[in-house]
Design a protein around this motif. Structure first.
Motif, PDB file in Angstrom:
ATOM      1  N   PRO A  23     114.904  29.792  34.770  1.00 20.54           N
ATOM      2  CA  PRO A  23     115.260  28.370  34.676  1.00 20.54           C
ATOM      3  C   PRO A  23     116.772  28.130  34.669  1.00 20.54           C
ATOM      4  O   PRO A  23     117.250  27.174  35.277  1.00 20.54           O
ATOM      5  CB  PRO A  23     114.611  27.932  33.362  1.00 20.54           C
ATOM      6  CG  PRO A  23     113.423  28.828  33.217  1.00 20.54           C
ATOM      7  CD  PRO A  23     113.882  30.154  33.758  1.00 20.54           C
ATOM      8  N   ILE A  63     118.266  25.286  27.306  1.00 21.30           N
ATOM      9  CA  ILE A  63     116.895  25.159  27.819  1.00 21.30           C
ATOM     10  C   ILE A  63     115.896  25.652  26.775  1.00 21.30           C
ATOM     11  O   ILE A  63     114.871  25.016  26.502  1.00 21.30           O
ATOM     12  CB  ILE A  63     116.731  25.937  29.146  1.00 21.30           C
ATOM     13  CG1 ILE A  63     117.557  25.271  30.255  1.00 21.30           C
ATOM     14  CG2 ILE A  63     115.259  26.036  29.553  1.00 21.30           C
ATOM     15  CD1 ILE A  63     117.671  26.091  31.536  1.00 21.30           C
ATOM     16  N   ASN A  83     115.634  23.209  23.835  1.00 23.41           N
ATOM     17  CA  ASN A  83     114.810  22.065  24.240  1.00 23.41           C
ATOM     18  C   ASN A  83     113.336  22.403  24.148  1.00 23.41           C
ATOM     19  O   ASN A  83     112.530  21.629  23.646  1.00 23.41           O
ATOM     20  CB  ASN A  83     115.085  21.684  25.705  1.00 23.41           C
ATOM     21  CG  ASN A  83     116.276  20.770  25.836  1.00 23.41           C
ATOM     22  OD1 ASN A  83     116.708  20.170  24.855  1.00 23.41           O
ATOM     23  ND2 ASN A  83     116.806  20.657  27.032  1.00 23.41           N
ATOM     24  N   TYR A  84     113.011  23.573  24.671  1.00 23.17           N
ATOM     25  CA  TYR A  84     111.607  23.972  24.748  1.00 23.17           C
ATOM     26  C   TYR A  84     110.982  24.024  23.359  1.00 23.17           C
ATOM     27  O   TYR A  84     109.838  23.629  23.171  1.00 23.17           O
ATOM     28  CB  TYR A  84     111.500  25.328  25.439  1.00 23.17           C
ATOM     29  CG  TYR A  84     110.093  25.799  25.700  1.00 23.17           C
ATOM     30  CD1 TYR A  84     109.367  25.288  26.764  1.00 23.17           C
ATOM     31  CD2 TYR A  84     109.492  26.754  24.886  1.00 23.17           C
ATOM     32  CE1 TYR A  84     108.067  25.720  27.016  1.00 23.17           C
ATOM     33  CE2 TYR A  84     108.199  27.200  25.130  1.00 23.17           C
ATOM     34  CZ  TYR A  84     107.492  26.676  26.195  1.00 23.17           C
ATOM     35  OH  TYR A  84     106.216  27.117  26.439  1.00 23.17           O
ATOM     36  N   GLY A 107     112.233  22.471  20.736  1.00 21.92           N
ATOM     37  CA  GLY A 107     112.462  21.234  20.000  1.00 21.92           C
ATOM     38  C   GLY A 107     113.559  21.282  18.953  1.00 21.92           C
ATOM     39  O   GLY A 107     113.494  20.585  17.948  1.00 21.92           O
ATOM     40  N   TYR A 125     131.135  22.212  36.083  1.00 23.28           N
ATOM     41  CA  TYR A 125     129.700  22.158  36.353  1.00 23.28           C
ATOM     42  C   TYR A 125     128.906  22.833  35.244  1.00 23.28           C
ATOM     43  O   TYR A 125     127.855  22.357  34.845  1.00 23.28           O
ATOM     44  CB  TYR A 125     129.379  22.764  37.711  1.00 23.28           C
ATOM     45  CG  TYR A 125     129.944  21.952  38.847  1.00 23.28           C
ATOM     46  CD1 TYR A 125     130.039  20.571  38.731  1.00 23.28           C
ATOM     47  CD2 TYR A 125     130.388  22.547  40.002  1.00 23.28           C
ATOM     48  CE1 TYR A 125     130.569  19.810  39.756  1.00 23.28           C
ATOM     49  CE2 TYR A 125     130.911  21.789  41.039  1.00 23.28           C
ATOM     50  CZ  TYR A 125     130.999  20.426  40.909  1.00 23.28           C
ATOM     51  OH  TYR A 125     131.514  19.676  41.921  1.00 23.28           O
ATOM     52  N   TYR A 182     128.664  20.406  32.461  1.00 22.53           N
ATOM     53  CA  TYR A 182     127.742  19.299  32.696  1.00 22.53           C
ATOM     54  C   TYR A 182     126.291  19.743  32.711  1.00 22.53           C
ATOM     55  O   TYR A 182     125.414  19.010  32.278  1.00 22.53           O
ATOM     56  CB  TYR A 182     128.119  18.531  33.965  1.00 22.53           C
ATOM     57  CG  TYR A 182     129.250  17.579  33.684  1.00 22.53           C
ATOM     58  CD1 TYR A 182     129.017  16.389  33.004  1.00 22.53           C
ATOM     59  CD2 TYR A 182     130.554  17.896  34.018  1.00 22.53           C
ATOM     60  CE1 TYR A 182     130.047  15.525  32.699  1.00 22.53           C
ATOM     61  CE2 TYR A 182     131.608  17.036  33.720  1.00 22.53           C
ATOM     62  CZ  TYR A 182     131.346  15.852  33.061  1.00 22.53           C
ATOM     63  OH  TYR A 182     132.361  15.009  32.740  1.00 22.53           O
ATOM     64  N   VAL A 183     126.041  20.945  33.210  1.00 29.78           N
ATOM     65  CA  VAL A 183     124.662  21.430  33.164  1.00 29.78           C
ATOM     66  C   VAL A 183     124.190  21.485  31.715  1.00 29.78           C
ATOM     67  O   VAL A 183     123.099  21.006  31.377  1.00 29.78           O
ATOM     68  CB  VAL A 183     124.540  22.811  33.841  1.00 29.78           C
ATOM     69  CG1 VAL A 183     123.216  23.482  33.478  1.00 29.78           C
ATOM     70  CG2 VAL A 183     124.647  22.669  35.351  1.00 29.78           C
ATOM     71  N   GLU A 216     125.332  19.779  29.181  1.00 25.22           N
ATOM     72  CA  GLU A 216     125.210  18.425  28.630  1.00 25.22           C
ATOM     73  C   GLU A 216     123.978  17.706  29.178  1.00 25.22           C
ATOM     74  O   GLU A 216     123.281  16.998  28.449  1.00 25.22           O
ATOM     75  CB  GLU A 216     126.492  17.635  28.891  1.00 25.22           C
ATOM     76  CG  GLU A 216     127.640  18.151  28.021  1.00 25.22           C
ATOM     77  CD  GLU A 216     128.943  17.373  28.168  1.00 25.22           C
ATOM     78  OE1 GLU A 216     129.839  17.597  27.338  1.00 25.22           O
ATOM     79  OE2 GLU A 216     129.068  16.572  29.124  1.00 25.22           O
ATOM     80  N   ILE A 217     123.729  17.868  30.482  1.00 25.60           N
ATOM     81  CA  ILE A 217     122.525  17.266  31.070  1.00 25.60           C
ATOM     82  C   ILE A 217     121.289  17.782  30.343  1.00 25.60           C
ATOM     83  O   ILE A 217     120.331  17.049  30.104  1.00 25.60           O
ATOM     84  CB  ILE A 217     122.442  17.584  32.586  1.00 25.60           C
ATOM     85  CG1 ILE A 217     123.486  16.780  33.343  1.00 25.60           C
ATOM     86  CG2 ILE A 217     121.044  17.296  33.136  1.00 25.60           C
ATOM     87  CD1 ILE A 217     123.754  17.288  34.750  1.00 25.60           C
ATOM     88  N   LEU A 218     121.343  19.055  29.972  1.00 20.86           N
ATOM     89  CA  LEU A 218     120.209  19.656  29.261  1.00 20.86           C
ATOM     90  C   LEU A 218     120.166  19.248  27.793  1.00 20.86           C
ATOM     91  O   LEU A 218     119.296  19.686  27.048  1.00 20.86           O
ATOM     92  CB  LEU A 218     120.257  21.182  29.400  1.00 20.86           C
ATOM     93  CG  LEU A 218     120.012  21.708  30.818  1.00 20.86           C
ATOM     94  CD1 LEU A 218     120.404  23.167  30.940  1.00 20.86           C
ATOM     95  CD2 LEU A 218     118.562  21.517  31.224  1.00 20.86           C
ATOM     96  N   GLY A 219     121.118  18.416  27.389  1.00 22.07           N
ATOM     97  CA  GLY A 219     121.047  17.842  26.049  1.00 22.07           C
ATOM     98  C   GLY A 219     121.824  18.569  24.971  1.00 22.07           C
ATOM     99  O   GLY A 219     121.742  18.227  23.793  1.00 22.07           O
ATOM    100  N   ASN A 248     125.127  29.787  41.210  1.00 21.34           N
ATOM    101  CA  ASN A 248     125.139  28.312  41.107  1.00 21.34           C
ATOM    102  C   ASN A 248     126.414  27.750  40.514  1.00 21.34           C
ATOM    103  O   ASN A 248     126.981  26.792  41.021  1.00 21.34           O
ATOM    104  CB  ASN A 248     124.007  27.808  40.206  1.00 21.34           C
ATOM    105  CG  ASN A 248     122.659  28.004  40.823  1.00 21.34           C
ATOM    106  OD1 ASN A 248     122.554  28.679  41.832  1.00 21.34           O
ATOM    107  ND2 ASN A 248     121.648  27.427  40.223  1.00 21.34           N
TER     108      ASN A 248
END
Lengths: 449, 449
Positions: free
Chosen positions: A104, A144, A147-148, A150, A167, A170-171, A173-176, A412
């Motif tokens: 992921p 990740i 998040n999974y 919680g 990047y 931001y990845v 941050e996008i993932l929280g 990436n």
């Protein structure tokens, strides 16, 4: 070409190499010189993680069902044979690679992130994992995983990367995740460094100090290591266990296993499960950058994992925790030390080492991309350089060896590196000998128990 | 959660929907108004590709062994159930997604690139594939495929992307492709446009004209389509064939299939293999951007695929080949037309359509990333927005529907989009009504045979 899995089996146990070693691995130490026990560590890491870190006897440790289920989202990862690379090199060697880039987060670091987040939620009251990251692959993996399961994720990110490698930031941050540039004003260590140098670019060792500082002061948070430690290597053995069974399916046994080393968990993860086959002789080769050659130019000594000396002391090959290597692109390889397990095997001459400079590494990566169709991470590029040399040596000696190496992740978050390389904007690195000498003089003095 | 493949079967045939349709699909036309035959097309595409393009009777077309072998490097791709997304939406619906982001290029476009490069080398004397790309995902896919089969790859890349989305450009160059910013001085069309506007940012239709121009003038080169055409949709049916068998393994049948549409090959690829199950009623939903709503605001008419009118004329929903949509981030969705097959099914009311604006799409993508652990491509983000709305409608109506959608690729080359979105630098798009009207007035007049 993919060595198609005849079965989709994912191992249900990790492999702990310690019981199979015929030599001892020195314990972690406190700064006052005693071997650390479970109790000394429990403010830092989840309870079960400390158990795994200290486990000396059990060689097979069960993977919890919840972790196994998450693994099954992308595991088993494929084993490929690099037939087109072989052909382009005209080598009789057979080159295999285990490809962890499909996780992921795009890197092998997911393997331990998931396990650590799982154990954290088992511990009562843990609401947050705190860690440090360079480019962001490790931070994204932990985000990740958190998040999974919680829980929250807080990441101290080396300031120069925070500003330049946006990047990665931001990845996360996008993932929280909450991402804090380090040095920051939020911790004792950060403030101290900013007082000396308000423009400090930071380093992984500094970011680690900040993360340690925060985690040890909070009841609801635990620190998380991305590499180096025994439990991280343990979790990464899922790579080698799968590879071992996939190589058997391919009817091949590796003669040499090659891996770039950052903190050493990728190398340990891939190579250790083959350790039992040592009688049949797989060499293990660690590949370092000239800029930060912990194994080849470091000292085998007790040192801290972070700048401030907040972590336990680890017996490892180290360039000294105050050593700041040149700013090479393979950010993950800029750490002063290396896994105590990898260090111990190197000390026993069971691991060999090679060093490369980044332009040769990226050239090899481009050859790999054009033949195999994927651009590997900057770290993996160093491994590819060593693979190419090994394959060419086989050609010269007409040896039909099996080479196995690790693609630890995709590129990436590092495409800028290859863009800059293509534009000729990347210089080779060198080893700042004098600076390393100074850092080595600051190693802590320890009297073993 | 991954719906683990109980078998690793990769289909050995593609699915051609045409024989199963109970209505006719209008043929390709020449500019002088006759239906095009094999002979008219053979300067453009490889021989076998034209066969596939024109095939009306055979429904199952064999996948050549070499193509199948290459597919097996990453196929079958996983089908996931988005349980954590379902939970966060509190919906009784079950959400499944087929994930194509793990291909060598990170997008579903590999599926057709491999087939096209394979057939090109079967044609005597073909040394190069020529194509046009926006962001670079398609170009990277074709570059990897051409490398694999040992031919060259030349890519006309929309100039604004060439300058702004530099990572896409460098990925293609690292992979060994020749990348030319379009409009260029190398072709008749490019020169003409540069004479009018030396600073032209280009468009996909212009880049296509340049690629057509070059391919049709060279004996050693063939043009390659990344989407729109029947043969591309055919190759993409590998997605739906796998998904159909994986859904059966999961004991679920889709009630609605959702896909963002660019040229339409992703939608056709996922949905068409379920077409035979139409009796059981899977709705098919195409998701468009407000900026370029070919289906919902276009006209069903014959139009060229490129600005200059060098391609065959296709009967499709089109906004007119001179229509240049606003510069939204989902670059792949900025094409004036849509697959003749998708168009024909839409005409027959067998496909429904929804339009979204990008901020809602990227918000949905972030919800998806935080629950499912991967950041999808900007194009897929539009599909996710529709999936979320569908799942919320199920919640309101207490319906336990099965939703299946396509993750067409990962966000490797588009992380800047999510960075800009996080910084509030992305505005919603609108439809330039008057401009589209003008473009529609320029549609060619055709007398069907």
């Amino acid at each position: 070409m993919r060595i198609s899995p005849k079965t989709n089996n994912i191992p249900n146990k990790w492999y702990n190499i310690i019981p199979d070693l015929d030599f001892g691995v020195p314990p972690m130490m406190s700064s006052s010189g005693y071997a650390l026990s479970h109790h000394d560590l429990d403010r830092l890491a989840p309870y079960s993680i400390i158990d795994q870190e200290l486990e000396k006897k059990k060689r097979d440790l069960s993977i919890p069902k919840e972790v196994w289920n998450f693994y099954s989202n992308w595991r088993p990862t494929p084993l490929y044979r690099a037939e087109r690379l072989e052909k382009s090199l005209e080598t009789p060697a057979r080159i295999f690679y285990k490809h962890e880039g499909g996780s992921p987060s795009g890197s092998h670091e997911m393997n331990t992130a998931v396990a650590q987040a799982y154990y954290a939620v088992q511990d009562e009251g843990v609401k947050c994992m705190v860690t440090a990251t360079g480019n962001g692959e490790w931070g994204a993996s932990l985000a990740i995983a958190c998040n999974y399961f919680g829980i929250q994720c807080k990441i101290y990110m080396v300031r120069s990367s925070y500003e330049q490698k946006v990047y990665g930031r931001y990845v996360m941050e996008i993932l929280g995740a909450e991402v804090v540039p380090s040095p920051s004003e939020k911790t004792f260590t950060g403030k101290k460094i900013l007082a000396q140098d308000p423009d400090s670019p930071g380093s992984l060792s500094i970011a680690l100090s900040e993360a340690f500082y925060e985690a040890s002061g909070r009841d609801d948070a635990k620190f998380s290591w991305g590499t180096v430690m025994n439990h991280v290597v343990l979790h990464q053995t899922i790579i080698g266990l799968e590879a071992r069974s996939q190589m058997r399916q391919a009817g091949a046994s590796p003669d040499v296993i090659i891996c770039a080393v950052s903190g050493g968990s990728g190398l340990g993860g891939l190579a250790f499960p083959f350790y039992q086959e040592r009688g049949r002789g797989p060499r293990i080769m660690a590949v370092e950058t000239v800029a930060c050659p912990s194994l080849s130019k470091g000292r085998y000594a007790y040192d801290y994992g972070d700048t401030e000396g907040l972590s336990p002391m680890l017996k490892m090959y180290t360039l000294g925790r105050s050593f700041v290597p040149p700013n090479i692109r393979a950010g993950g390889m800029r750490y002063h030390g290396i896994s105590p397990l990898v260090s111990a095997l190197y000390r026993e001459k069971q691991i060999e080492v090679k060093t490369y400079m980044q332009r040769k590494a990226f050239e090899a990566a481009i050859t790999f991309a054009r033949t195999e169709g994927m651009i590997p991470s900057p770290e993996t590029s160093y491994a590819v350089a060593a693979v190419v040399d090994e394959a060419l040596a086989c050609k010269q000696r007409k040896e039909k060896k099996n080479i196995l190496f690790l693609v630890d992740g995709n590129s990436n978050l590092d495409l800028a590196t290859f863009k800059d390389f293509a534009e000729g904007a990347i210089e080779d690195e060198s080893f700042p000998e004098e600076y390393a000498q100074a850092a080595l003089e600051q190693l802590p003095e320890v009297t073993p128990p």
